[in-house]
Write an enzyme that holds these catalytic residues in place. Structure first.
Site, PDB file in Angstrom:
ATOM      1  N   ALA A  43       0.861  -1.187   0.000  1.00  0.00           N
ATOM      2  CA  ALA A  43       0.000   0.000   0.000  1.00  0.00           C
ATOM      3  C   ALA A  43       0.891   1.229   0.000  1.00  0.00           C
ATOM      4  O   ALA A  43       1.817   1.325   0.816  1.00  0.00           O
ATOM      5  CB  ALA A  43      -0.895  -0.008   1.237  1.00  0.00           C
ATOM      6  N   ARG A  45       1.189   5.729  -0.938  1.00  0.00           N
ATOM      7  CA  ARG A  45       0.397   6.972  -1.026  1.00  0.00           C
ATOM      8  C   ARG A  45       0.229   7.392  -2.476  1.00  0.00           C
ATOM      9  O   ARG A  45      -0.832   7.811  -2.901  1.00  0.00           O
ATOM     10  CB  ARG A  45       1.098   8.077  -0.234  1.00  0.00           C
ATOM     11  CG  ARG A  45       0.482   8.275   1.136  1.00  0.00           C
ATOM     12  CD  ARG A  45       0.827   9.630   1.691  1.00  0.00           C
ATOM     13  NE  ARG A  45       2.259   9.761   1.902  1.00  0.00           N
ATOM     14  CZ  ARG A  45       2.836   9.763   3.097  1.00  0.00           C
ATOM     15  NH1 ARG A  45       2.099   9.651   4.168  1.00  0.00           N
ATOM     16  NH2 ARG A  45       4.135   9.885   3.230  1.00  0.00           N
ATOM     17  N   LYS A 105       7.796   2.807  16.571  1.00  0.00           N
ATOM     18  CA  LYS A 105       8.132   2.917  18.004  1.00  0.00           C
ATOM     19  C   LYS A 105       7.091   3.708  18.774  1.00  0.00           C
ATOM     20  O   LYS A 105       6.772   3.378  19.916  1.00  0.00           O
ATOM     21  CB  LYS A 105       9.517   3.542  18.178  1.00  0.00           C
ATOM     22  CG  LYS A 105       9.659   4.939  17.585  1.00  0.00           C
ATOM     23  CD  LYS A 105      10.618   4.988  16.433  1.00  0.00           C
ATOM     24  CE  LYS A 105      10.469   6.291  15.667  1.00  0.00           C
ATOM     25  NZ  LYS A 105      11.391   6.459  14.596  1.00  0.00           N
ATOM     26  N   GLY A 134      17.160   1.526  14.647  1.00  0.00           N
ATOM     27  CA  GLY A 134      17.301   1.127  13.235  1.00  0.00           C
ATOM     28  C   GLY A 134      17.957  -0.220  13.035  1.00  0.00           C
ATOM     29  O   GLY A 134      17.400  -1.259  13.402  1.00  0.00           O
ATOM     30  N   GLU A 190      13.043  15.570  11.194  1.00  0.00           N
ATOM     31  CA  GLU A 190      11.709  15.598  10.593  1.00  0.00           C
ATOM     32  C   GLU A 190      11.327  17.054  10.301  1.00  0.00           C
ATOM     33  O   GLU A 190      11.924  17.970  10.866  1.00  0.00           O
ATOM     34  CB  GLU A 190      10.681  15.021  11.583  1.00  0.00           C
ATOM     35  CG  GLU A 190      11.068  13.709  12.216  1.00  0.00           C
ATOM     36  CD  GLU A 190      10.932  12.541  11.264  1.00  0.00           C
ATOM     37  OE1 GLU A 190      10.054  12.601  10.388  1.00  0.00           O
ATOM     38  OE2 GLU A 190      11.716  11.591  11.376  1.00  0.00           O
ATOM     39  N   ASP A 201      11.010  10.961  20.772  1.00  0.00           N
ATOM     40  CA  ASP A 201      11.360   9.775  19.985  1.00  0.00           C
ATOM     41  C   ASP A 201      12.250   8.840  20.819  1.00  0.00           C
ATOM     42  O   ASP A 201      12.050   7.621  20.838  1.00  0.00           O
ATOM     43  CB  ASP A 201      12.086  10.230  18.701  1.00  0.00           C
ATOM     44  CG  ASP A 201      12.600   9.077  17.868  1.00  0.00           C
ATOM     45  OD1 ASP A 201      11.777   8.395  17.243  1.00  0.00           O
ATOM     46  OD2 ASP A 201      13.829   8.853  17.853  1.00  0.00           O
ATOM     47  N   LYS A 205      11.565   4.828  22.235  1.00  0.00           N
ATOM     48  CA  LYS A 205      12.476   3.684  22.083  1.00  0.00           C
ATOM     49  C   LYS A 205      12.901   3.150  23.448  1.00  0.00           C
ATOM     50  O   LYS A 205      13.017   1.940  23.647  1.00  0.00           O
ATOM     51  CB  LYS A 205      13.692   4.116  21.255  1.00  0.00           C
ATOM     52  CG  LYS A 205      13.321   4.500  19.811  1.00  0.00           C
ATOM     53  CD  LYS A 205      14.465   5.242  19.122  1.00  0.00           C
ATOM     54  CE  LYS A 205      14.092   5.678  17.718  1.00  0.00           C
ATOM     55  NZ  LYS A 205      15.024   6.686  17.170  1.00  0.00           N
TER      56      LYS A 205
END
Ligand code: HSE
Length: 437
Positions: A43, A45, A105, A134, A190, A201, A205
């Site tokens: 799937a 975008r 996460k 990662g 980001e 973030d 984790k």
């Protein structure tokens, strides 16, 4: 044996990396897994973009539910990120008896308890190596490699963006704002970098690692989270003068009263290997009672490092697919009915050393006042540094390193110090960890 059939939710950076690795290393992966692993549908975008990038030998759709429902999909791989619709899609896959691999996460830290309990009910695997650091196989290490140990603590540099920013501030003397702008230009941060720079973030984790290390449910809502946005190049410089580096660390530690769960900038001795992990790299130090300290280092993000972790999970799920669900490696390392109710120690109850920077008037008695307040609160000073006032200035930077003390004692001392008329502005407080055994 028939191939294991994969449906991808998302074909962006992580999805693209996973797809490429599965194609490139197809034969070797099949030799390891015991059967081939084929991506049958994905799937996306943007259909046109995905077709141009990956060709047509893959069924593409813009409807993620199609992938979850597809009867020829054995494992759903969720690499779209975010909470919804990822949560609903994963739960739907589990209820259809499909195994799930995810790198999400935030979703696991917030909704992992619900997801794992549902997976247990339906007898399926939910694997998530790519969710933490990662490409570093830290989940595997904690859950399986170190399974003999009572884990005492875990301390990790688990956000590459903030580590890149701190490295630039130290190496170039860059301001936080300039280093962040550079990280954004290079595509590390980001578009909205809040999760990276405010420690969120890293707290996601850390929550996952703590669950596996201590056999507790996910407790993200109780994590203490402080980011790097208020750090100055001057503090990084002063820390250097004392022989320390400042890193954004995620720390979970067993104590007599529960376990600590905290993310904050931390001074660590520069001789520690982890203090020398620079740029976007990640590293995690784990202390087990039997093994001692072990260190894991590598790329914490990026297409193929993340894909490496996703494919490792796919191979694991493929190998374990036919095993009796009750005898597989448990989702959170401990058997689900044997999770502990160990509580999170509130930050006020944490005991650590401190770096304290004050802006003080350069006149007699000021230091005496400050040291008296520290002493009254039971805080012992390890080292002190006072700068000459700059030309024409009346105030100087005074830096203290303290011995270990209770956070609540430090809070009380700081409140009194800040109330002194000889002290300008708020005190800067950064926690310190020796990370020694
Ligand atoms: N934003 C994350 C980081 C990427 O900077 O480490 C992987 O979680």
């Amino acid at each position: 044996m028939n191939p294991m059939r994969i449906g991808l939710l998302g074909l962006g950076t992580a999805g693209g990396g996973t797809y490429q690795i599965l194609l490139r290393n197809r034969e070797e992966i099949a030799r390891r897994a015991g059967r081939e692993i084929h991506v049958v549908t994905a799937a996306v975008r943007d259909l046109d973009k995905a077709k141009a990038k990956f060709g047509l030998d893959l069924r593409l759709t813009t409807n993620p539910e199609y992938v979850v429902d597809a009867p020829d999909v054995d494992i759903v791989v969720e690499l779209m990120g975010g909470i919804e619709p990822a949560r609903s899609l994963i739960l739907a896959a589990i209820r259809k008896g499909k195994h799930v691999v995810t790198a999400n996460k935030a979703l696991l830290a917030l909704h992992g308890n619900e997801i794992f309990s549902e997976a247990q009910k339906y007898g399926v695997m939910v694997a998530f190596e790519a969710a933490v650091a990662g490409g570093i196989p830290i989940i595997k290490a904690l859950r399986e490699g170190l399974t003999a140990n009572r884990i005492q603590w875990v301390a990790g540099i688990i956000n590459g963006t903030s580590n890149f920013i701190l490295t630039r501030m130290r190496d170039e003397g860059a301001s936080f704002a300039d280093a962040l702008a550079e990280a954004q230009k290079l595509g590390y941060a980001e578009a909205d970098p809040t999760f990276d720079i405010e420690g969120i973030d890293a707290a996601h984790k850390l929550t996952i690692m703590a669950a596996i290390a201590f056999g507790v449910p996910m407790k993200f809502d109780q994590a203490y989270t402080e980011g790097i946005s208020k750090l100055t190049a001057a503090d990084i410089q002063y820390a250097e003068e004392f022989g320390y580096r400042i890193k954004l660390l995620g720390i979970c530690r067993r104590t007599d009263h529960g376990f600590e769960l905290r993310v904050h900038p931390t001074l660590i001795p520069e001789r520690q290997l982890i203090a020398n992990v620079d740029g976007v790299m990640n590293a995690i130090l784990v202390r087990g009672d039997a093994v001692g300290s072990t260190l894991y280092y590598g790329a914490g993000a990026g297409a193929e490092p993340t894909g490496s972790a996703v494919v490792a999970d796919l191979v694991d799920v493929t190998r374990m697919h036919t095993a009796d669900p009750d005898h597989r490696v448990p989702h959170l390392a401990f058997q689900p009915d044997r999770l502990s109710d160990l509580n999170v120690v509130p930050i006020e109850g944490v005991v650590t050393s401190y770096y304290l920077r004050l802006r003080a008037l350069d006149r007699p008695g000021v230091l005496a006042d400050v040291t008296r307040i520290l002493a009254d609160n039971g805080i012992s000073i390890e080292a002190m540094l006072q700068r000459e006032p700059a030309e024409g200035e009346e105030q100087v930077d005074v830096i203290f390193l303290t011995h270990r003390t209770l956070e609540s004692s430090m809070n009380a001392a700081i409140a009194k110090i800040e109330a002194l008329t000889s002290i300008a502005g708020p005190a800067v407080r950064i926690r310190m960890e020796s990370l020694a055994s």
